[in-house]
Design a protein around this motif. Structure first.
Motif, PDB file in Angstrom:
ATOM      1  N   PHE A 164      21.584  53.286 -32.517  1.00 52.70           N
ATOM      2  CA  PHE A 164      21.804  52.855 -33.897  1.00 52.70           C
ATOM      3  C   PHE A 164      21.518  51.366 -34.050  1.00 52.70           C
ATOM      4  O   PHE A 164      20.828  50.947 -34.983  1.00 52.70           O
ATOM      5  CB  PHE A 164      23.238  53.162 -34.333  1.00 52.70           C
ATOM      6  CG  PHE A 164      23.473  52.959 -35.803  1.00 52.70           C
ATOM      7  CD1 PHE A 164      23.364  54.020 -36.680  1.00 52.70           C
ATOM      8  CD2 PHE A 164      23.791  51.702 -36.314  1.00 52.70           C
ATOM      9  CE1 PHE A 164      23.568  53.835 -38.049  1.00 52.70           C
ATOM     10  CE2 PHE A 164      23.988  51.511 -37.674  1.00 52.70           C
ATOM     11  CZ  PHE A 164      23.878  52.581 -38.536  1.00 52.70           C
ATOM     12  N   VAL A 165      22.039  50.571 -33.125  1.00 47.38           N
ATOM     13  CA  VAL A 165      21.858  49.113 -33.201  1.00 47.38           C
ATOM     14  C   VAL A 165      20.379  48.747 -33.033  1.00 47.38           C
ATOM     15  O   VAL A 165      19.830  47.947 -33.809  1.00 47.38           O
ATOM     16  CB  VAL A 165      22.716  48.406 -32.137  1.00 47.38           C
ATOM     17  CG1 VAL A 165      22.367  46.923 -32.063  1.00 47.38           C
ATOM     18  CG2 VAL A 165      24.195  48.586 -32.442  1.00 47.38           C
ATOM     19  N   ILE A 166      19.720  49.338 -32.036  1.00 46.30           N
ATOM     20  CA  ILE A 166      18.302  49.051 -31.805  1.00 46.30           C
ATOM     21  C   ILE A 166      17.475  49.470 -33.012  1.00 46.30           C
ATOM     22  O   ILE A 166      16.591  48.732 -33.478  1.00 46.30           O
ATOM     23  CB  ILE A 166      17.803  49.769 -30.540  1.00 46.30           C
ATOM     24  CG1 ILE A 166      18.447  49.159 -29.297  1.00 46.30           C
ATOM     25  CG2 ILE A 166      16.280  49.691 -30.431  1.00 46.30           C
ATOM     26  CD1 ILE A 166      18.141  49.912 -28.019  1.00 46.30           C
ATOM     27  N   GLY A 167      17.765  50.657 -33.546  1.00 49.96           N
ATOM     28  CA  GLY A 167      17.025  51.145 -34.702  1.00 49.96           C
ATOM     29  C   GLY A 167      17.182  50.259 -35.914  1.00 49.96           C
ATOM     30  O   GLY A 167      16.216  49.985 -36.630  1.00 49.96           O
ATOM     31  N   TRP A 212      19.462  57.056 -37.181  1.00 45.11           N
ATOM     32  CA  TRP A 212      20.252  58.212 -37.586  1.00 45.11           C
ATOM     33  C   TRP A 212      20.340  59.280 -36.517  1.00 45.11           C
ATOM     34  O   TRP A 212      21.292  60.070 -36.503  1.00 45.11           O
ATOM     35  CB  TRP A 212      19.755  58.739 -38.931  1.00 45.11           C
ATOM     36  CG  TRP A 212      19.979  57.695 -39.984  1.00 45.11           C
ATOM     37  CD1 TRP A 212      19.041  57.042 -40.720  1.00 45.11           C
ATOM     38  CD2 TRP A 212      21.241  57.119 -40.369  1.00 45.11           C
ATOM     39  NE1 TRP A 212      19.627  56.109 -41.539  1.00 45.11           N
ATOM     40  CE2 TRP A 212      20.981  56.128 -41.348  1.00 45.11           C
ATOM     41  CE3 TRP A 212      22.558  57.330 -39.975  1.00 45.11           C
ATOM     42  CZ2 TRP A 212      21.996  55.383 -41.930  1.00 45.11           C
ATOM     43  CZ3 TRP A 212      23.567  56.575 -40.561  1.00 45.11           C
ATOM     44  CH2 TRP A 212      23.280  55.617 -41.520  1.00 45.11           C
ATOM     45  N   PHE A 213      19.394  59.307 -35.590  1.00 43.15           N
ATOM     46  CA  PHE A 213      19.596  60.173 -34.428  1.00 43.15           C
ATOM     47  C   PHE A 213      20.666  59.559 -33.526  1.00 43.15           C
ATOM     48  O   PHE A 213      21.436  60.283 -32.884  1.00 43.15           O
ATOM     49  CB  PHE A 213      18.285  60.401 -33.676  1.00 43.15           C
ATOM     50  CG  PHE A 213      17.489  61.555 -34.236  1.00 43.15           C
ATOM     51  CD1 PHE A 213      17.802  62.861 -33.888  1.00 43.15           C
ATOM     52  CD2 PHE A 213      16.457  61.344 -35.134  1.00 43.15           C
ATOM     53  CE1 PHE A 213      17.104  63.933 -34.420  1.00 43.15           C
ATOM     54  CE2 PHE A 213      15.750  62.405 -35.673  1.00 43.15           C
ATOM     55  CZ  PHE A 213      16.069  63.703 -35.311  1.00 43.15           C
ATOM     56  N   GLY A 214      20.732  58.232 -33.486  1.00 41.90           N
ATOM     57  CA  GLY A 214      21.832  57.577 -32.791  1.00 41.90           C
ATOM     58  C   GLY A 214      23.166  57.901 -33.440  1.00 41.90           C
ATOM     59  O   GLY A 214      24.170  58.154 -32.754  1.00 41.90           O
ATOM     60  N   TRP A 215      23.185  57.908 -34.762  1.00 39.76           N
ATOM     61  CA  TRP A 215      24.401  58.260 -35.496  1.00 39.76           C
ATOM     62  C   TRP A 215      24.830  59.690 -35.179  1.00 39.76           C
ATOM     63  O   TRP A 215      26.022  59.969 -35.001  1.00 39.76           O
ATOM     64  CB  TRP A 215      24.154  58.102 -36.995  1.00 39.76           C
ATOM     65  CG  TRP A 215      25.246  58.588 -37.882  1.00 39.76           C
ATOM     66  CD1 TRP A 215      25.294  59.770 -38.573  1.00 39.76           C
ATOM     67  CD2 TRP A 215      26.476  57.908 -38.192  1.00 39.76           C
ATOM     68  NE1 TRP A 215      26.455  59.871 -39.290  1.00 39.76           N
ATOM     69  CE2 TRP A 215      27.197  58.738 -39.082  1.00 39.76           C
ATOM     70  CE3 TRP A 215      27.020  56.686 -37.811  1.00 39.76           C
ATOM     71  CZ2 TRP A 215      28.444  58.384 -39.582  1.00 39.76           C
ATOM     72  CZ3 TRP A 215      28.266  56.326 -38.313  1.00 39.76           C
ATOM     73  CH2 TRP A 215      28.972  57.166 -39.191  1.00 39.76           C
TER      74      TRP A 215
END
Length: 265
Positions: A164-167, A212-215
């Motif tokens: 999420f942070v990287i994205g 959003w895949f991180g989310w």
């Protein structure tokens, strides 16, 4: 007890876990025809705004209106569930709000004044999407609030937050570069450079998809996964269209760039 009565009343309104799952499945399935449609019809904003989609609204106002439900609805849910009493809910709330406060209340007002207006109908579609998406997440949180937890030894928590942070960093950086280009050349488009534009045509979309895949990993929830799929369904076809547009309009467009997925080697 007034609070207990309110909880009991709300429990009669909220869907059961089975109905919530069915509603989320329905929302997920709708993403498939939307993705297919967007492979043939470009959403009419920015360079694809033909002017044939009805009345227009200033792009800053349009972005503000259609993204604001994703700030307001989660805020209301957070207050209702007394989210500050749970460190896990507080962290998830802050992660979500960091993105959407920027997207709804910061990003629109950083756009160049020369940015194309958007159709009002598109603003309405965007607002409906964000209302449904935020509401699904909100209902999920209310239904499962007593079991929401973050296991900092689990791979999904660490990797999800990291993605999420990287994205978001990729997304914000790329959007800033595009905004600066538009301010430098308000009458047209230029080839974006720097950052992840070295490798792909749409790093802003790439970053948001990663977010959003991180989310989805971080929350380990069905609504989270559904939102990630929707993000890919919406932005994947648009990245493909952008890439083709750049190639067709700039003879010196870097041939090594891909549309959405970087190829470093």
């Amino acid at each position: 007890d007034v609070e207990l009565q309110m909880i009991l009343q709300l429990s009669n309104i909220l869907p059961s876990t089975e109905l919530l799952s069915e509603l989320t499945w329905g929302w997920l399935i709708i993403a498939v025809p939307v993705a297919v449609s967007l492979c043939f019809i470009n959403a009419p904003y920015g360079r694809y705004n033909s002017g044939n989609w009805g009345p227009l609204v200033n792009c800053r106002l349009g972005w503000f209106l259609m993204e604001s439900p994703s700030v307001v609805i989660p805020l209301g849910v957070f207050i209702y569930v007394r989210g500050w009493e749970s460190s896990a809910i507080t962290i998830l709330f802050c992660v979500w709000q960091i993105h959407y406060v920027h997207r709804a209340w910061v990003y629109p007002f950083r756009l160049a004044r020369a940015s194309s207006p958007m159709p009002i109908v598109l603003t309405c579609f965007g607002g409906v999407f964000n209302t449904i998406n935020s509401s699904l997440h909100g209902v999920w949180l209310i239904v499962f609030r007593d079991t929401v937890a973050l296991d900092w030894t689990a791979y999904n928590t660490i990797i999800g937050l990291l993605l999420f942070v990287i994205g978001m960093i990729i997304n914000v950086d790329s959007c800033s570069r595009l905004t600066c280009l538009k301010k430098e050349k308000p009458e047209g488009y230029s080839i974006p450079k720097g950052g992840m534009f070295r490798w792909i045509s749409c790093p802003n979309y790439f970053g948001e998809i990663i977010q959003w895949f991180g989310w989805a990993l971080l929350t380990w929830s069905f609504p989270g996964l559904t939102f990630a799929v929707w993000t890919l369904a919406n932005l994947g076809p648009r990245a493909r269209a952008h890439h083709r547009w750049y190639i067709n309009n700039f003879v010196d467009y870097p041939p090594q760039r891909k549309a959405l997925i970087p190829k470093f080697f």
